[in-house]
Design an enzyme around this catalytic site. Structure first.
Site, PDB file in Angstrom:
ATOM      1  N   SER A 230     -40.447   3.520  33.288  1.00 10.25           N
ATOM      2  CA  SER A 230     -40.089   4.403  33.799  1.00 10.25           C
ATOM      3  C   SER A 230     -40.884   5.441  33.970  1.00 10.25           C
ATOM      4  O   SER A 230     -42.080   4.422  35.687  1.00 10.25           O
ATOM      5  CB  SER A 230     -39.760   4.809  32.469  1.00 10.25           C
ATOM      6  OG  SER A 230     -39.146   6.409  32.915  1.00 10.25           O
ATOM      7  N   HIS A 346     -31.284   3.416  31.252  1.00 11.05           N
ATOM      8  CA  HIS A 346     -32.354   4.034  31.153  1.00 11.05           C
ATOM      9  C   HIS A 346     -33.146   2.457  30.249  1.00 11.05           C
ATOM     10  O   HIS A 346     -34.768   3.155  29.937  1.00 11.05           O
ATOM     11  CB  HIS A 346     -32.687   5.037  31.195  1.00 11.05           C
ATOM     12  CG  HIS A 346     -34.192   5.497  31.488  1.00 11.05           C
ATOM     13  ND1 HIS A 346     -34.839   5.440  32.374  1.00 11.05           N
ATOM     14  CD2 HIS A 346     -35.651   5.427  30.862  1.00 11.05           C
ATOM     15  CE1 HIS A 346     -36.402   5.493  33.545  1.00 11.05           C
ATOM     16  NE2 HIS A 346     -36.663   5.814  31.382  1.00 11.05           N
TER      17      HIS A 346
END
Length: 380
Positions: A230, A346
């Protein structure tokens, strides 16, 4: 009356207050030092009393019955210790185990230990660095080292019983967590130390920690992999593009690799990283943009890049653009692999088997590139 509030427990110089519970005996509260060392205190009758824990811990959770009772329970955990629950007796100053469920034994992890270091950065700042490894390995510069770092949003990597890290250590590797600036390990100052114009500290801290571990003979350049996910993609991506000679392998997991274009994505974060509409912040974003720092003809490390088709936090074209440009400009023969997840997003809300499958791909790639004999391709 907050304007005339009485300070019972002043802010400590090197510790951050994390939580508290009120009992009839006073206020129990916890702190962390450098984000990695948890401490327990009891404020009672105007005095601040330190309580020694049953064993060194990175995390403490508190439970109590209320302000009319003495009952207080603490749950401790650390990198190499699973969560254990104790009841504290303030009269005898003793802890009694009171686990709600039986503790699970992990005999395969019995020899795994955790070590906390402080590394001096190039500007003199002290960077906390956590190491997890088998106590029987030799520090001969030949150990596979995997360094994970993040450094954004004030997020701290507080110690917890991370079985994934222990799996790496169980294969003979050293797992390191570099608590770089931009995180929250040392409070708000630490977050602002890796924020917007100070963001380069995040990847420079990672570089400095890696150089320290090489210098101290934990590992060597051809045995180092770095891993960031991320917003941690900024940290590992810029460490890689600034010092491609320092690492053998890089893992960018659903990483922010093109923050200059982040503002046009569904999860735009101009408050955290900056906006291209401001000339000053445009330059800040450009400096932290790994995609724009790839140069033609440079020998880059082996790289494993992932993205998710359903990822609305780091849009999938960011890692794809980075992979494409890296492939077009790289002059080394080391592999550049791109994996796109067509089911997940994600990294959260995925089946457990998929989580461990993704983790096994990361570990297998890193061990392969770092020369572990059990992870080398075999001929048919």
């Amino acid at each position: 009356d907050f304007k005339n509030a009485i300070v019972l427990v002043p802010e400590k110089k090197h510790e951050i207050i994390k939580s508290f519970r009120i009992t009839k005996d006073g206020i129990y509260y916890t702190t962390t030092k450098n984000g990695i060392e948890a401490k327990l205190y009891l404020y009672s009758h105007g005095k601040d009393n330190y309580i020694k824990l049953p064993y060194p811990s990175g995390n403490i959770d508190l439970e109590s019955k209320g302000e009319n009772y003495s009952d207080i329970w603490i749950t401790c955990s650390g990198w190499a210790n699973d969560r254990q629950r104790f009841k504290y007796d303030p009269k005898n100053k003793s802890f009694k185990p009171e686990n709600l469920v039986p503790l699970i034994e992990y005999p395969e992890f019995r020899d795994i230990i955790a070590k906390e270091l402080i590394v001096k950065a190039r500007d003199g700042e002290e960077i906390p660095l956590s190491l997890i490894y088998n106590k029987n390995i030799k520090m001969n510069g030949k150990n596979p080292l995997l360094v994970e770092s993040y450094g954004s949003y004030g997020v701290s990597y507080n110690p917890y019983f991370a079985k994934s890290y222990l799996l790496w250590a169980n294969q003979g590797g050293i797992m390191a967590i570099a608590h770089v600036r931009g995180g929250g390990e040392k409070g708000e100052k630490w977050r602002l130390g890796g924020y917007k114009e100070t963001k380069p500290n995040s990847w420079k801290d990672l570089i400095d920690c890696t150089e320290y571990l090489i210098k101290e003979n934990y590992t060597s350049k051809d045995k180092v992999a770095i891993w960031g996910g991320s917003a941690g993609g900024i940290t590992v991506g810029r460490a890689m593009t600034e010092r491609p000679d320092l690492f053998k392998a890089v893992i960018a997991e659903v990483g922010v690799m093109n923050p200059l274009r982040d503002e046009v994505t569904p999860n735009a974060q101009p408050k955290e990283f900056g906006t291209v509409k401001d000339p000053k912040e445009f330059k800040i974003l450009l400096e932290m943009d790994s995609y724009h720092h790839i140069k033609k003809g440079v020998k880059y490390p082996a790289t494993y890049i992932t993205g998710g088709i359903n990822d609305d936090r780091v849009i999938v074209w960011e890692p794809v653009k980075f992979a494409a440009k890296l492939m077009a400009n790289n002059s080394s023969s080391d592999p550049i692999l791109l994996k796109i997840d067509f089911d997940g997003g994600h990294g959260a809300n995925i089946p457990t088997n998929q989580f461990y499958s993704n983790l096994s791909d990361i570990f297998a790639f890193a061990f392969w590139q770092l020369g572990h004999p059990d992870y080398q391709p075999k001929e048919n």
